[in-house]
Scaffold this active site. Structure first.
Site, PDB file in Angstrom:
ATOM      1  N   ARG A  73      20.909 -26.886 -21.829  1.00 18.90           N
ATOM      2  CA  ARG A  73      21.465 -26.651 -23.149  1.00 18.90           C
ATOM      3  C   ARG A  73      22.044 -27.921 -23.720  1.00 18.90           C
ATOM      4  NH1 ARG A  73      25.895 -22.705 -23.247  1.00 18.90           N
ATOM      5  NH2 ARG A  73      26.509 -23.984 -21.471  1.00 18.90           N
ATOM      6  N   SER A  91      24.383 -30.393 -12.505  1.00 18.88           N
ATOM      7  CA  SER A  91      24.874 -29.574 -11.393  1.00 18.88           C
ATOM      8  C   SER A  91      24.042 -29.678 -10.125  1.00 18.88           C
ATOM      9  CB  SER A  91      24.984 -28.133 -11.868  1.00 18.88           C
ATOM     10  OG  SER A  91      25.800 -28.120 -13.019  1.00 18.88           O
ATOM     11  N   ASP A 138      29.033 -28.652 -12.920  1.00 15.79           N
ATOM     12  CA  ASP A 138      29.413 -27.412 -13.631  1.00 15.79           C
ATOM     13  C   ASP A 138      30.683 -26.766 -13.065  1.00 15.79           C
ATOM     14  OD1 ASP A 138      28.063 -26.681 -11.331  1.00 15.79           O
ATOM     15  OD2 ASP A 138      26.747 -25.214 -12.287  1.00 15.79           O
TER      16      ASP A 138
HETATM   17 MG    MG Z   1      25.110 -23.051 -15.359  1.00 17.27          MG
END
Ligand code: MG
Ligand code: ADP
Length: 463
Positions: free
Chosen positions: A80, A148, A201
């Site tokens: 994103r 992440s 994250d």
């Molecule tokens: Mg995530």
């Protein structure tokens, strides 16, 4: 179980139940082993299977963060791009906008240049679509990059990739500085944007959690993968080099997904799943817990039953042998099926696995398998959290500081029975009294808001 389910199937389920059992004593052992590994990982680089990565985040957000920041969230199947407007002290109004882009599967195991090129082009499009009205006041755009995967950080703006996890295997990126890769790719795309912070994250979730509630000290991800971060005393990190941060604190990204211990309840299905995975021998805790794997474990159990008896019909007519054909959202849907004839279970079995004409008893058995696998997962996750709480003295009798645990991830958010089991197991392990001062909070979008907050704290324009 009702007699109509064949004895052979019953036996497979009974064995599964036994092998997945997580009585409190076993979970206590898991928490103790987690705490011990944490200490070992803090002592020296490579001291433990869990990396206990120094995040270089030594201050959590306090609400004074201000300005327009971007964030990139890369860690699962989608990534994103986000834009967050932080309004500053006492005006915690935060405007957000985001765009989700799915990563073409071939890029997940292609080259670093292709992957980062794809990401940078998505950022370029996002910025182009904003138009010209963004209030930048002549400033360069700044970005918090949530990446992440395990990274060895050397500062808040640099870190080399240790290894990929989950479904990624872009080999030539391992050992490279992911910030430099991204920065270079963005330059190629003509995007004038500075990466102000590289975070995980878990760290983002903890940051967002503490923005909302200053008692948040632990951030946990239960999504495609699983991991946790927490606030450690800087003086308790022997491997920390150089001057101690002024705050006296340091956020540690545990990378607990790679935890393993003889205490863990591991079945034949887990072993086979691990052996056939992209990263055999690694991320053992994650493979027992996280969303990428739970559905796959259930599929393996169903396949075993299908090879032992005929309740699913002829195996070759089903799709039971296709890896990852049953996903965690599917087992969640089956597990929560409240229709009297388990219609949703029937639909899922027929749809994904091409298993038709099941009896109600067989469908009940499938629900029980989902329950066994998910319960083990949630209870192990709770034990891991208790391990962290013990490490920071939050699970000791007499401790009465309030502890908030910020949790994000689709597994925790959408799988109600998982979430309930995790919370009740925490209470069970901590004890009635102690658990009153502990609260678990769903912290959505830590990897967006959290990244923007940390980018703001490390902005080149910060006062
Ligand atoms: Mg995530
Ligand atoms: P990521 O971990 O990739 O950043 P999310 O936090 O959104 O992304 O988590 C996505 C994961 O959450 C999926 O891979 C899936 O395993 C799990 N998940 C999503 N929806 C559900 C659901 N309805 N029930 C159970 N698990 C779900």
């Amino acid at each position: 179980m009702v007699a109509a389910v064949e004895a052979a199937a019953e036996q497979v389920v009974a064995q599964l139940r036994e092998d997945c059992a997580t009585p409190a004593a076993r979970l206590d052992g898991v928490a103790a082993a987690m705490e011990e590994e944490m200490r070992a990982g803090l002592r020296e680089e490579g001291g433990s299977k869990i990396k206990m990565i120094v995040s270089y985040v030594d201050n959590l957000p306090n609400g004074s963060e201000e300005g327009l920041f971007y964030a990139l969230d890369l860690g699962g199947t989608n990534f994103r791009v986000l834009r967050v407007q932080l309004a500053g002290k006492d005006k915690r109004v935060v405007k957000r906008d985001s765009r989700e882009v799915s990563i073409p599967p071939h890029l997940m195991s292609g080259s670093a240049a292709e992957l980062f090129g794809f990401i940078a082009s998505a950022v370029a499009k996002y910025v182009a679509d904003e138009g010209v009205n963004r209030a930048l006041n002549g400033k360069q755009r700044e970005l918090g990059f949530t990446f992440s995967f395990p990274v060895r950080q050397t500062s808040i703006t640099s870190g080399t990739l240790i290894k990929w996890t989950k479904a990624f295997a872009v080999d030539d990126a391992v050992g490279e500085d992911v910030v430099a890769e991204l920065q270079m790719a963005m330059e190629k795309e003509g995007v004038d944007m500075r990466v102000a912070a590289l975070i995980n994250d878990t760290v983002g979730t903890l940051a967002a959690g503490s923005y909302n509630d200053e008692d948040a000290v632990i951030g946990v991800i239960l999504g495609t993968g699983s991991n946790a971060a927490y606030v450690e005393k800087a003086s308790d990190i022997p491997k920390l080099e150089g001057e101690l941060p002024k705050s006296g604190k340091m956020v540690i990204n545990t990378e607990w997904g790679n935890f393993s211990s003889s205490c863990l309840p591991i079945t034949e299905y887990d072993q086979a799943l691990d052996e056939e995975s992209l990263n055999p021998g690694e991320q053992i805790f994650e493979k027992l817990i996280s969303g990428l794997y739970l559905g796959e474990i259930v599929r393996r159990v169903l396949l075993k039953i299908a090879t032992q008896c005929s309740i699913f019909g002829d195996v070759s007519r089903t799709k039971l042998t296709t890896h990852f054909n049953l996903r965690t959202p599917d087992i969640s849907a089956m597990h929560h099926d409240e229709t009297p004839d388990l219609r949703i279970v029937a639909e899922k079995l027929a749809g994904h696995l091409k298993i038709a004409n099941t009896t109600l008893e067989t469908r009940k058995m499938v629900v029980e398998i989902c329950d066994i696998v998910t319960r083990r997962s949630a209870r192990l996750a709770a034990a891991g959290i208790v391990g962290i709480m013990r490490k920071i003295g939050r699970a000791t009798p007499g401790n009465n500081s309030r502890t908030v645990i910020a949790i994000d991830g689709g597994l925790f958010e959408h799988y109600a029975k998982f979430r309930q089991c995790l919370e009740s197991t925490l209470a069970e392990l901590l004890g009635e009294e102690a658990s009153k001062s502990v609260s678990v909070k769903l912290t959505k979008d830590g990897s967006g808001l959290g990244a923007a907050l940390i980018a703001a704290a490390h902005s080149q324009y910060a006062k």
